[in-house]
Enzyme design. Sequence first.
Site, PDB file in Angstrom:
ATOM      1  N   LEU A 160       0.829  -1.205   0.000  1.00 56.08           N
ATOM      2  CA  LEU A 160       0.000   0.000   0.000  1.00 56.08           C
ATOM      3  C   LEU A 160       0.862   1.252   0.000  1.00 56.08           C
ATOM      4  O   LEU A 160       0.634   2.188  -0.767  1.00 56.08           O
ATOM      5  CB  LEU A 160      -0.939  -0.009   1.209  1.00 56.08           C
ATOM      6  CG  LEU A 160      -1.803   1.228   1.418  1.00 56.08           C
ATOM      7  CD1 LEU A 160      -2.735   1.466   0.236  1.00 56.08           C
ATOM      8  CD2 LEU A 160      -2.613   1.107   2.715  1.00 56.08           C
ATOM      9  N   TYR A 161       1.888   1.266   0.862  1.00 52.42           N
ATOM     10  CA  TYR A 161       2.780   2.424   0.880  1.00 52.42           C
ATOM     11  C   TYR A 161       4.153   2.055   1.411  1.00 52.42           C
ATOM     12  O   TYR A 161       4.319   1.124   2.200  1.00 52.42           O
ATOM     13  CB  TYR A 161       2.195   3.586   1.687  1.00 52.42           C
ATOM     14  CG  TYR A 161       1.841   3.272   3.130  1.00 52.42           C
ATOM     15  CD1 TYR A 161       2.806   3.315   4.136  1.00 52.42           C
ATOM     16  CD2 TYR A 161       0.542   2.964   3.499  1.00 52.42           C
ATOM     17  CE1 TYR A 161       2.497   3.054   5.450  1.00 52.42           C
ATOM     18  CE2 TYR A 161       0.213   2.696   4.816  1.00 52.42           C
ATOM     19  CZ  TYR A 161       1.193   2.737   5.797  1.00 52.42           C
ATOM     20  OH  TYR A 161       0.868   2.464   7.101  1.00 52.42           O
ATOM     21  N   GLU A 191      -8.912   7.889  -4.110  1.00 52.37           N
ATOM     22  CA  GLU A 191      -8.542   6.985  -3.022  1.00 52.37           C
ATOM     23  C   GLU A 191      -9.762   6.552  -2.216  1.00 52.37           C
ATOM     24  O   GLU A 191      -9.827   5.421  -1.722  1.00 52.37           O
ATOM     25  CB  GLU A 191      -7.526   7.671  -2.113  1.00 52.37           C
ATOM     26  CG  GLU A 191      -6.992   6.787  -0.991  1.00 52.37           C
ATOM     27  CD  GLU A 191      -5.977   7.497  -0.126  1.00 52.37           C
ATOM     28  OE1 GLU A 191      -5.503   6.867   0.846  1.00 52.37           O
ATOM     29  OE2 GLU A 191      -5.658   8.680  -0.394  1.00 52.37           O
ATOM     30  N   HIS A 231      -4.307  -2.803  -2.634  1.00 56.88           N
ATOM     31  CA  HIS A 231      -4.153  -3.471  -1.345  1.00 56.88           C
ATOM     32  C   HIS A 231      -3.581  -4.875  -1.519  1.00 56.88           C
ATOM     33  O   HIS A 231      -3.755  -5.738  -0.655  1.00 56.88           O
ATOM     34  CB  HIS A 231      -5.502  -3.528  -0.622  1.00 56.88           C
ATOM     35  CG  HIS A 231      -5.404  -3.382   0.855  1.00 56.88           C
ATOM     36  ND1 HIS A 231      -5.815  -4.353   1.729  1.00 56.88           N
ATOM     37  CD2 HIS A 231      -4.921  -2.371   1.634  1.00 56.88           C
ATOM     38  CE1 HIS A 231      -5.604  -3.964   2.971  1.00 56.88           C
ATOM     39  NE2 HIS A 231      -5.066  -2.757   2.946  1.00 56.88           N
ATOM     40  N   TYR A 248       5.171  -0.590  11.368  1.00 56.68           N
ATOM     41  CA  TYR A 248       5.067  -1.956  10.853  1.00 56.68           C
ATOM     42  C   TYR A 248       6.380  -2.717  10.988  1.00 56.68           C
ATOM     43  O   TYR A 248       6.380  -3.950  11.105  1.00 56.68           O
ATOM     44  CB  TYR A 248       4.643  -1.940   9.385  1.00 56.68           C
ATOM     45  CG  TYR A 248       3.169  -1.742   9.161  1.00 56.68           C
ATOM     46  CD1 TYR A 248       2.240  -2.683   9.598  1.00 56.68           C
ATOM     47  CD2 TYR A 248       2.691  -0.616   8.493  1.00 56.68           C
ATOM     48  CE1 TYR A 248       0.880  -2.498   9.384  1.00 56.68           C
ATOM     49  CE2 TYR A 248       1.335  -0.432   8.271  1.00 56.68           C
ATOM     50  CZ  TYR A 248       0.436  -1.375   8.720  1.00 56.68           C
ATOM     51  OH  TYR A 248      -0.908  -1.193   8.501  1.00 56.68           O
ATOM     52  N   ASP A 259       1.097  -7.724  12.611  1.00 57.64           N
ATOM     53  CA  ASP A 259       0.468  -8.341  11.459  1.00 57.64           C
ATOM     54  C   ASP A 259       0.852  -9.815  11.452  1.00 57.64           C
ATOM     55  O   ASP A 259       1.380 -10.326  12.451  1.00 57.64           O
ATOM     56  CB  ASP A 259       0.910  -7.639  10.162  1.00 57.64           C
ATOM     57  CG  ASP A 259      -0.192  -7.608   9.117  1.00 57.64           C
ATOM     58  OD1 ASP A 259      -0.524  -8.694   8.588  1.00 57.64           O
ATOM     59  OD2 ASP A 259      -0.730  -6.524   8.840  1.00 57.64           O
ATOM     60  N   LEU A 277     -16.724   3.585  16.083  1.00 54.29           N
ATOM     61  CA  LEU A 277     -17.688   2.971  15.169  1.00 54.29           C
ATOM     62  C   LEU A 277     -17.510   1.457  15.143  1.00 54.29           C
ATOM     63  O   LEU A 277     -18.481   0.697  15.202  1.00 54.29           O
ATOM     64  CB  LEU A 277     -17.510   3.539  13.764  1.00 54.29           C
ATOM     65  CG  LEU A 277     -18.056   4.936  13.510  1.00 54.29           C
ATOM     66  CD1 LEU A 277     -17.596   5.437  12.138  1.00 54.29           C
ATOM     67  CD2 LEU A 277     -19.577   4.941  13.566  1.00 54.29           C
ATOM     68  N   HIS A 282      -3.171  -5.374  13.378  1.00 50.60           N
ATOM     69  CA  HIS A 282      -3.499  -5.280  11.951  1.00 50.60           C
ATOM     70  C   HIS A 282      -3.637  -6.666  11.314  1.00 50.60           C
ATOM     71  O   HIS A 282      -3.424  -6.829  10.118  1.00 50.60           O
ATOM     72  CB  HIS A 282      -2.392  -4.476  11.254  1.00 50.60           C
ATOM     73  CG  HIS A 282      -2.779  -3.919   9.926  1.00 50.60           C
ATOM     74  ND1 HIS A 282      -2.175  -4.303   8.752  1.00 50.60           N
ATOM     75  CD2 HIS A 282      -3.711  -2.992   9.567  1.00 50.60           C
ATOM     76  CE1 HIS A 282      -2.706  -3.647   7.741  1.00 50.60           C
ATOM     77  NE2 HIS A 282      -3.646  -2.845   8.207  1.00 50.60           N
ATOM     78  N   LYS A 296      -5.133 -10.152   9.706  1.00 49.07           N
ATOM     79  CA  LYS A 296      -6.254 -10.601   8.881  1.00 49.07           C
ATOM     80  C   LYS A 296      -6.033 -12.068   8.536  1.00 49.07           C
ATOM     81  O   LYS A 296      -4.905 -12.559   8.498  1.00 49.07           O
ATOM     82  CB  LYS A 296      -6.342  -9.821   7.559  1.00 49.07           C
ATOM     83  CG  LYS A 296      -6.203  -8.315   7.647  1.00 49.07           C
ATOM     84  CD  LYS A 296      -4.783  -7.894   7.400  1.00 49.07           C
ATOM     85  CE  LYS A 296      -4.620  -6.405   7.518  1.00 49.07           C
ATOM     86  NZ  LYS A 296      -5.205  -5.694   6.417  1.00 49.07           N
ATOM     87  N   ARG A 335     -15.320  -2.361   2.412  1.00 46.88           N
ATOM     88  CA  ARG A 335     -14.406  -1.687   1.491  1.00 46.88           C
ATOM     89  C   ARG A 335     -13.523  -2.704   0.768  1.00 46.88           C
ATOM     90  O   ARG A 335     -13.375  -2.655  -0.453  1.00 46.88           O
ATOM     91  CB  ARG A 335     -13.538  -0.687   2.255  1.00 46.88           C
ATOM     92  CG  ARG A 335     -12.573   0.068   1.361  1.00 46.88           C
ATOM     93  CD  ARG A 335     -11.674   0.998   2.155  1.00 46.88           C
ATOM     94  NE  ARG A 335     -10.720   1.641   1.273  1.00 46.88           N
ATOM     95  CZ  ARG A 335     -10.922   2.803   0.675  1.00 46.88           C
ATOM     96  NH1 ARG A 335     -12.042   3.458   0.871  1.00 46.88           N
ATOM     97  NH2 ARG A 335     -10.002   3.314  -0.114  1.00 46.88           N
ATOM     98  N   GLU A 384      -7.427  -6.615  -3.859  1.00 47.79           N
ATOM     99  CA  GLU A 384      -6.952  -7.479  -2.781  1.00 47.79           C
ATOM    100  C   GLU A 384      -6.385  -8.780  -3.357  1.00 47.79           C
ATOM    101  O   GLU A 384      -6.674  -9.158  -4.491  1.00 47.79           O
ATOM    102  CB  GLU A 384      -8.102  -7.835  -1.831  1.00 47.79           C
ATOM    103  CG  GLU A 384      -8.838  -6.656  -1.234  1.00 47.79           C
ATOM    104  CD  GLU A 384      -8.130  -6.077  -0.024  1.00 47.79           C
ATOM    105  OE1 GLU A 384      -7.075  -6.624   0.370  1.00 47.79           O
ATOM    106  OE2 GLU A 384      -8.629  -5.078   0.518  1.00 47.79           O
ATOM    107  N   LEU A 390     -23.881  11.376  12.992  1.00 43.47           N
ATOM    108  CA  LEU A 390     -23.881  10.309  11.997  1.00 43.47           C
ATOM    109  C   LEU A 390     -25.140   9.468  12.086  1.00 43.47           C
ATOM    110  O   LEU A 390     -25.763   9.135  11.069  1.00 43.47           O
ATOM    111  CB  LEU A 390     -22.643   9.426  12.164  1.00 43.47           C
ATOM    112  CG  LEU A 390     -21.308   9.974  11.676  1.00 43.47           C
ATOM    113  CD1 LEU A 390     -20.195   9.014  12.037  1.00 43.47           C
ATOM    114  CD2 LEU A 390     -21.330  10.203  10.170  1.00 43.47           C
TER     115      LEU A 390
END
Length: 466
Positions: A69-70, A144, A150, A171, A181, A338, A372, A374, A393, A400, A453
Amino acid sequence: MNHLISAPARLARRMLPFRRQSKASPLDALPFLAVPASAIVVLPEPSAFRHELLQLIAQASRRIVIVTLYLQDDDGGREVLDALYAAKARQPALQISVFVDWHRAQRGLIGKQKSEGNAGMYRGYAARLGPGVDIYGVPVQSRELFGVLHLKGFVIDDAVLYSGASLNDVYLARHGRYRLDRYHLLRHSGLADAMAAFVQRHFVGSGAVRRLNVAEVPTTRMLQPAIRELRQDLQGAGYDIPPGGTLGPCDVAVTPLLGFGRGDNSLNEALLALLRGTRERVILLTPYFNLPRPVRIVLGQLLRRGCEINLMIGDKTANDFYIPPGQPFKTIGLLPYLYENNLRRFARAHRRQIGSGQLNIHLWRDGDNSYHLKGLFVDDDVAVLTGNNLNPRAWALDLENGLVLLDPAHLLHAKHQAEWAALKQHATRLSDYRALESPRHYPAAVRKQLKRLNRTRLDRLVNRLL
């Protein structure tokens, strides 16, 4: 974040839930590569990931293909760039290419002052050290907000270093903090070739994918037609894996899968098929509790069938957007609250299964470090390594990928059990939904924004976009 609160209704329509159902399981004829179990290594922590990455770069002789991603303009990012340029100096024939998200690379950090972003660092290195490290920006969407690159996986010679991590200080566990991760090293030439070939075929050959470490970079507006062509190309894209593979007694079946868009998404379909095929138990890891509707439905079906479900989620304080009390509040700081609200509603709806131990929700927290992770573990013979956050998303907008590991002989079982046990060392099982902080006790600025919201029903839209 502020512009999301006032987003128009047409944006909500663009994010309608994914509803298509696959007519046949995508696992029925899933092509795979037979990878020796001994060639798959689970790295235990961010510092081991950093050490392995730098060592692989230093030893590279033919190719380095990094997709992330970056690559951040900080000490961690510069350490990686220094290593890449040093490798090129040692091996002039070495082919080095780095692919990052086009939009993310050309802006500053959220909440910080406007800047030229990480691309400024890339151009500075190229001006100082010359050519040899090609850094490309990949615009998978026109903005973006509507989706990012990703994909995960670093191909270095015949090795694939796979993690959901990007490349920056946190990271890579520099300066005393880390973002946890998962980290896997797979040494297999066929897998490395397939992942490198995908990048060469769909990115390097695209008019939308441009070098960022050059003096003249086109604007996103100039690339709009090419971006549309790239999106269309990616809709039907995938990794080229020859069919008819055979699995030896010491092998694991590894299949790389691509996911892009709401329809005909191979990764999404495979994830749902794997979940539906659960016999006894599943472990699901996600950093942001905001599950896509199809995933929520399947989990409900598994609970009714009597399967055991373990969810591991980061505590809201382990979210990378969390703003500690006493610091100036920014709207982006709403996100952890949220997600906690989503989790509270889910836990309340399934309080009976939590009480019986059929549903186990583990909240991860380790000081001021962040979470992070998954992926999936299904029964004792399937694992999924992915950067997919398992949220709407990722399900509909981002590009992905993931690696499905089918292990009928349970050759990786001990490694996966050790990984799960290590993760639980910093996790607490949620005993009841009331153990989560009530929204009534949130900071005043958070309560005010959440009320706004909820009143406009834009919380649902925000959940879909972030």
